[in-house]
Design an enzyme around this catalytic site. Structure first.
Site, mmCIF file in Angstrom:
data_model
loop_
_atom_site.group_PDB
_atom_site.id
_atom_site.type_symbol
_atom_site.label_atom_id
_atom_site.label_comp_id
_atom_site.label_asym_id
_atom_site.label_seq_id
_atom_site.Cartn_x
_atom_site.Cartn_y
_atom_site.Cartn_z
ATOM 1 N N CYS A 69 0.865 -1.184 0.000
ATOM 2 C CA CYS A 69 0.000 0.000 0.000
ATOM 3 C C CYS A 69 0.903 1.235 0.000
ATOM 4 O O CYS A 69 1.943 1.257 0.662
ATOM 5 C CB CYS A 69 -0.876 -0.010 1.250
ATOM 6 N N CYS A 72 0.138 3.328 3.736
ATOM 7 C CA CYS A 72 0.400 2.806 5.076
ATOM 8 C C CYS A 72 1.275 1.572 4.929
ATOM 9 O O CYS A 72 1.522 1.112 3.818
ATOM 10 C CB CYS A 72 -0.937 2.448 5.764
ATOM 11 N N HIS A 82 -6.613 -9.624 -1.411
ATOM 12 C CA HIS A 82 -6.478 -9.050 -0.070
ATOM 13 C C HIS A 82 -6.036 -7.601 -0.107
ATOM 14 O O HIS A 82 -6.529 -6.774 0.674
ATOM 15 C CB HIS A 82 -5.505 -9.892 0.773
ATOM 16 N N HIS A 92 -7.689 3.997 1.162
ATOM 17 C CA HIS A 92 -6.410 4.262 0.497
ATOM 18 C C HIS A 92 -6.569 3.948 -0.982
ATOM 19 O O HIS A 92 -7.289 3.019 -1.356
ATOM 20 C CB HIS A 92 -5.301 3.386 1.107
ATOM 21 N N CYS A 105 -4.569 1.680 -9.018
ATOM 22 C CA CYS A 105 -5.452 2.666 -8.388
ATOM 23 C C CYS A 105 -6.817 2.022 -8.205
ATOM 24 O O CYS A 105 -7.449 1.603 -9.175
ATOM 25 C CB CYS A 105 -5.578 3.908 -9.274
ATOM 26 N N CYS A 108 -9.748 3.917 -10.031
ATOM 27 C CA CYS A 108 -9.797 3.656 -11.469
ATOM 28 C C CYS A 108 -10.009 2.171 -11.742
ATOM 29 O O CYS A 108 -10.335 1.780 -12.864
ATOM 30 C CB CYS A 108 -8.476 4.053 -12.133
ATOM 31 N N CYS A 179 15.364 -5.160 -52.166
ATOM 32 C CA CYS A 179 14.753 -5.401 -50.850
ATOM 33 C C CYS A 179 15.800 -5.860 -49.835
ATOM 34 O O CYS A 179 15.667 -5.608 -48.635
ATOM 35 C CB CYS A 179 13.597 -6.391 -50.943
ATOM 36 N N HIS A 458 12.098 -12.945 -51.402
ATOM 37 C CA HIS A 458 11.817 -11.548 -51.096
ATOM 38 C C HIS A 458 12.106 -11.283 -49.623
ATOM 39 O O HIS A 458 11.766 -12.104 -48.759
ATOM 40 C CB HIS A 458 10.342 -11.259 -51.404
#
Lengths: 544, 104
Positions: A69, A72, A82, A92, A105, A108, A179, A458
């Site tokens: 985290c 914290c 978890h 958080h 996040c 989001c 080529c 080629h």
């Protein structure tokens, strides 16, 4: 993600507040640094030392890949959700996967990308690696990386200049079976070291005085590719110069791309600054040159004679692979390349025991170049009978990321030592002194493919721009995928080192030259002044 | 295939064994070896490409969540591990555990 430009608004809010920003970034740095140190410890375990792993704040299990985290001290499991539960419960917002530095996040409900965080991650990981890298020759530590901060002159220059993107993609016109040349030129264009050299004006074709200068043609090529013109470009002058300099490559017949590659490298080398015949530091050698070591071991007395040879690329045999031709991989080819090869009874005479004896020869890479080029020897030429030439079609699997440690001299020698001593190396890099692993890692950036038969085939290529792959078929450029590239039938592969190594505390040669020039110029000025003074004195004496 | 450590006798053994393997560094070394084998077999590149192209394809209709991506690809990823690699790594783990557990 909520916002339109793809950025996480929740992170933006935190970074906008100085106190919150400092706290978050400090936790992030700590997490990344912890992982960097721990992974060093783990790879080379000291026998009695145990490192207590962190535990999940929810279930107590030992974490092998903690998600930390960023608000914290909590760390937790990802898979059992978890850490996500923790974020939801506490309000958080962010956590990070310490292994990769990716940040999640919870608002989001997604992993987010931010340049500040990316940069911090790179700097912290690099600093940790620097501390554990040992130079073997100069017994000093690695020079710590310091980010470039422009001085006031440079700031002014930057403000005056017009920025343009350094991502150039342009098709190349086929000028008549060319080529083979186009695919190699595309691999040069995608080569970050070559590109940076020419884009930073290190070889200015407008001021160069060399006749038939191939380096100038490269300068022009980069200018054309990065110009606003997106129509296909025809490298006519470059082709003409190549014909003038190498008659074998002239004419309108199909040529071999690898032959053109080596010819082009030699031509650019001979027309570039710093070019010397031994220990050359020109852009070509700085980019492509490595050292190959061959160890010949006398079976009778055990003496090993070693010699090193410079190399610009590695050519790998495909034919005669025993076993399933379907399972050819770059790694299996490299293992074969570095496998001991028995020499015939009279091929070697040992210095130490003086007899013509049975010996075995083993190749390894003594020095890894910043750009590693591989050629798969698909074309078998029979010089006696031209019609007996054939092409080996078997596909070879190659990875997007490659670690060259097992094929280098120092690692191979250490592994031999360990085997003889009865222990087995547990890690890819068997000794702390030879690490960190990052020094051996490469990323694929270009692949040259060949379709068709030996005389009527080629060439096309795939090249990477940052994270996107594009397919180049002469003038046709199409957006492609990693998968399309890796499933193609490769003839040549180009890899670039993830981290470039530098000699520590060295002033670049062009700066040294510039300073020497300045000293010489001052000396010349003094001499001119003295000569002028002498003229005046003589004139005065003449009058008297 | 449910993780073996979730049921019965293994459930009690799993956490301390796991802790010991992580402390010794065995866990990370085995993971690194697995990653190397999976890279050589093309597995890593295959799933990197699949996840990227899935996300790209979903860009038009609102994007793809991490959960949805994992839900779709994890089963494929597990199934796609080459049999030889799977057996080799299981063998390494088994040998390690035999030295540490009393099976009586």
């Amino acid at each position: 993600m909520d916002s339109e430009n793809g950025k996480c608004p929740h992170l933006a809010a935190v970074l906008a507040d100085p106190t919150e920003s400092t706290a978050l970034l400090n936790r992030y740095k700590t997490a990344v640094r912890w992982n960097a140190h721990r992974s060093q410890e783990v790879v080379y375990p000291a026998k009695r030392r145990k490192i207590a792993p962190p535990e999940c704040g929810l279930c107590g299990i030992a974490l092998s890949r903690p998600y930390a985290c960023l608000h914290c001290p909590f760390a937790g499991c990802w898979h059992d959700k978890h850490v996500k539960l923790h974020l939801q419960d506490t309000g958080h917002d962010f956590c990070t996967d310490v292994k990769t530095g990716s940040v999640f996040c919870v608002e989001c409900d997604d992993f987010i990308y931010d340049s500040t965080l990316s940069r911090i991650h790179s700097l912290v990981v690099l600093a940790a690696e620097e501390r554990v890298t040992n130079f073997h020759v100069a017994k000093r530590g690695r020079e710590p990386f310091t980010p470039w901060v422009p001085n006031s002159q440079e700031v002014a220059a930057l403000q005056r200049s017009v920025p343009f993107p350094c991502q150039g993609r342009r098709g190349l016109l086929n000028l008549g079976q060319t080529c083979f040349m186009n695919v190699i030129l595309q691999s040069f264009i995608a080569n970050p070291l070559l590109r940076n050299y020419y884009l930073s004006d290190k070889h200015n074709s407008k001021m160069c005085k060399i006749k038939d200068c191939t380096s100038c043609e490269m300068d022009k090529l980069y200018s054309e590719v990065h110009s606003e013109n997106t129509a296909a470009y025809g490298p006519i002058d470059l082709l003409a110069k190549t014909w003038r300099v190498s008659s074998e490559l002239s004419g309108y017949a199909q040529q071999d791309a690898h032959e053109f590659f080596i010819t082009a490298l030699n031509q650019i080398h001979s027309t570039s600054r710093g070019s010397t015949s031994l220990q050359c530091i020109c852009i070509i050698h700085s980019t492509f040159a490595g050292l190959l070591q061959s160890d010949v071991k006398c079976e009778r007395c055990g003496k090993v004679a070693d010699k090193t040879d410079p190399m610009l690329d590695i050519s790998l045999e495909l034919k005669g692979e025993t076993g399933n031709e379907q399972s050819l991989t770059l790694a299996s080819c490299l293992r074969r390349f570095t496998h001991p090869e028995k020499l015939g009874p009279n091929e070697y005479s040992c210095e130490k025991c003086g007899k013509a004896s049975h010996a075995s020869k083993r190749l390894s890479i003594r020095k890894l170049p910043p750009v590693l080029s591989f050629q798969f020897k698909r074309f078998e030429h029979n010089s006696a009978d031209k019609s007996a030439a054939r092409k080996i079609e078997a596909p070879v699997r190659f990875p997007a990321s490659l670690n060259m440690a097992p094929y280098t001299t120092l690692v191979m020698h250490k592994q031999e030592q360990l085997k003889e001593g009865g222990s087995a190396a547990m890690s890819l890099v068997p000794d702390r002194a030879l690490g960190p692993e990052a020094l051996y890692e490469y990323d694929l950036f270009a692949v040259v493919c060949h379709e068709g038969g030996i005389d009527n085939g080629h060439y096309t290529c795939f090249a990477r721009s940052q994270d996107e792959w594009y397919r180049y078929d002469d003038d046709k450029v199409t957006h492609s995928t990693l998968s399309a590239c890796l499933n193609s039938q490769a003839y040549m592969c180009f890899y670039v080192k993830k981290h470039i190594d530098y000699k520590p505390y060295v002033t670049p040669s062009y700066v040294v030259t510039r300073e020497q020039e300045a000293v010489k110029e001052k000396e010349r000025e003094r001499e001119r002044e003295a000569a002028r003074q002498k003229e005046v004195d003589d004139a005065i004496l003449g009058v008297l | 295939m449910a993780p073996a450590h979730k049921d019965g006798r293994s459930a009690a053994l799993y956490p301390p064994l796991r802790r010991r393997m992580i402390e010794n560094g065995d866990w990370d070394r085995i993971c690194a070896r697995l990653a190397r084998e999976l890279n050589e077999s093309g597995w890593i590149d295959r799933f990197k490409d699949r996840s990227k192209e899935m996300a790209r394809a979903a860009e038009g209709n609102g994007g793809l969540s991490v959960e949805a991506l994992l839900a779709e690809l994890m089963p494929q990823a597990e199934a796609d591990i080459p049999m030889g690699v799977r057996q080799e790594i299981i063998g390494v783990i088994r040998k390690l555990l035999e030295r540490q557990i009393d099976f009586t």
